[in-house]
Scaffold this motif. Structure first.
Motif, short mmCIF file in Angstrom:
data_model
loop_
_atom_site.label_atom_id
_atom_site.label_comp_id
_atom_site.label_asym_id
_atom_site.label_seq_id
_atom_site.Cartn_x
_atom_site.Cartn_y
_atom_site.Cartn_z
N ASP A 1 74.69 116.96 24.54
CA ASP A 1 73.99 116.75 23.04
C ASP A 1 75.25 116.66 22.01
OD1 ASP A 1 71.83 116.54 21.12
OD2 ASP A 1 71.72 118.76 21.03
N PHE B 1 76.07 115.36 19.41
CA PHE B 1 76.07 114.52 18.22
C PHE B 1 76.82 115.18 17.10
CE2 PHE B 1 72.51 113.24 20.37
CZ PHE B 1 71.61 112.33 19.80
N ARG B 2 76.81 114.56 15.92
CA ARG B 2 77.72 114.62 14.70
C ARG B 2 77.35 115.95 14.17
NH1 ARG B 2 77.16 109.11 11.38
NH2 ARG B 2 77.06 107.81 13.35
N ASN C 1 76.60 106.66 21.32
CA ASN C 1 75.48 106.28 20.58
C ASN C 1 75.07 106.90 19.50
OD1 ASN C 1 74.02 104.38 22.28
ND2 ASN C 1 73.23 105.71 23.68
N ASP C 2 75.53 108.03 19.22
CA ASP C 2 75.67 108.81 17.64
C ASP C 2 76.72 108.45 16.91
OD1 ASP C 2 74.26 110.87 16.34
OD2 ASP C 2 76.24 111.80 16.38
N TRP C 3 77.97 108.93 17.65
CA TRP C 3 79.11 108.68 16.67
C TRP C 3 79.48 107.36 16.25
CZ3 TRP C 3 82.18 112.75 14.68
CH2 TRP C 3 81.56 114.09 14.90
N SER D 1 77.38 104.26 16.08
CA SER D 1 76.55 103.55 15.61
C SER D 1 76.39 103.45 14.15
CB SER D 1 75.26 104.01 16.08
OG SER D 1 74.86 103.96 17.30
N CYS E 1 69.91 106.18 25.26
CA CYS E 1 69.03 106.12 24.03
C CYS E 1 67.56 106.43 24.36
CB CYS E 1 68.91 104.73 23.53
SG CYS E 1 70.42 104.00 22.84
N LYS F 1 63.83 114.92 13.43
CA LYS F 1 64.52 113.85 13.57
C LYS F 1 63.74 112.66 13.70
CE LYS F 1 68.75 116.08 14.49
NZ LYS F 1 69.96 116.46 15.33
N GLN G 1 64.98 105.78 14.89
CA GLN G 1 66.41 105.62 14.94
C GLN G 1 66.57 105.21 16.39
OE1 GLN G 1 68.60 108.97 14.12
NE2 GLN G 1 70.70 107.67 14.12
N TYR G 2 66.00 106.04 17.48
CA TYR G 2 66.81 105.75 18.78
C TYR G 2 65.88 104.64 19.34
CZ TYR G 2 70.56 108.73 19.37
OH TYR G 2 71.99 108.93 18.94
#
Length: 314
Positions: A191, A193-194, A227-229, A231, A271, A293, A297-298
């Motif tokens: 996980d 993510f940012r 995919n998070d950092w 996109s 994704c 969330k 988005q995904y």
């Protein structure tokens, strides 16, 4: 997302007393995150994070405690469980499993630069290299079988365009299931993510929220991070950030041929996993305050990954 289980000051004062870290000075809920209830807790002897585990089996929590302690012993800046004066790391609060952990320094980055992305890639490679020899075993509870089961249910409820995208992605899962045993494995963050990484300037200062950690293919962990950092707002991957993250990783752990071949598919599966979990969270969240969330988005990221995917560094 808001806290699922609110706490009173009296509850917190009683909870922190056995740690012998001084009186409770202040506390506040943490709005980031989507699955557990978290609070910043200020005690006389320092700053901490209290986590109430809202999802998963309590029997699995020793895995997270041991993994984080191992990483802490190897100088990773991670939120290991602080024990009470009599040695208890895992406790109960408001009927939920509870952990008290050090609050790490730094801030979340919402607009990452290539330098941030390179640091994330290098950190992830360090995690994998530190655990690949003897990974602690744990299967994710949101793996390929879960995706198939939940995906079929969700497809019946979606708009036809979204349902077509979802079913096409589910059709890829059997090929990946057959290939997974041949990919290099380690312990995964699961996980990255940012909102789970802290920076002091462009220096990575800590990583939090390991409650999706498991053992599995390293390539999957990398796909989640990319995919998070990397996109853009339209769902496409930023070439410069993507190259920086992948290069930061590959300089410490080069990729295998099998990983290079499966990379586009793994980006799509990563994704799919978060599209499904956000769809479920949105449904479960009814009746709570705050904003979950956005699943769309995904969905958008997944549609883009069907079009293009950057190659792994050779």
């Amino acid at each position: 997302m808001a806290v699922f289980t609110p706490l009173t000051r009296a509850q917190l004062e009683a909870f922190v007393q056995p740690y012998q870290l001084g009186q409770l000075l202040d506390y506040q809920p943490i709005v980031e995150g989507s699955e557990n209830s978290n609070f910043f807790v200020s005690l006389e002897q320092g700053e901490f994070v209290l986590t109430l585990i809202e999802r998963g089996q309590a029997s699995e929590l020793p895995f997270f405690i041991e993994l984080l302690e191992r990483l802490h012993q190897q100088d990773f800046a991670v939120p290991y469980a602080v024990p009470t004066a009599d040695g208890q790391a895992l406790r109960q609060l408001a009927g939920k499993p509870a952990l008290l952990q050090p609050r790490l320094a730094g801030r979340h980055v919402q607009q990452p630069t290539p330098q941030h992305c390179r640091a994330v890639g290098a950190w992830l490679a360090r995690l994998h290299l530190a655990t690949t020899a003897q990974p602690l075993p744990r299967q994710t509870d949101r793996g390929l079988t879960w995706m198939l089961e939940q995906g079929r249910q969700q497809a019946a409820q979606l708009h036809p365009v979204a349902a077509t995208l979802l079913r096409a992605s589910l059709d890829e899962i059997p090929a990946l299931q057959a290939a997974l045993p041949h990919l290099p494995s380690a312990n995964l963050h699961g996980d990255l993510f940012r909102d789970n990484v802290l920076f002091d300037g462009e220096q990575l200062s800590g990583v939090i929220d390991f409650y999706n950690a498991c053992s599995g293919p390293m390539l999957y962990d990398l796909a989640i991070a990319v995919n998070d950092w990397c996109s853009l707002d339209d769902g496409e991957l930023d070439p410069e950030r993507c190259a920086a993250l992948l290069t930061g990783y590959a300089q410490l752990r080069p990729f295998s041929g099998a990983e290079a071949e499966l990379w586009p598919l793994m980006l799509r599966i990563a994704c799919l996993r978060f599209w499904l979990s956000r769809l479920l969270a949105s449904a479960d969240y009814r009746g709570h305050s705050g904003q979950p969330k956005d699943p769309q988005q995904y969905q958008q990221l997944l549609a883009c990954r069907w079009q293009t995917a950057p190659p792994l560094p050779g």
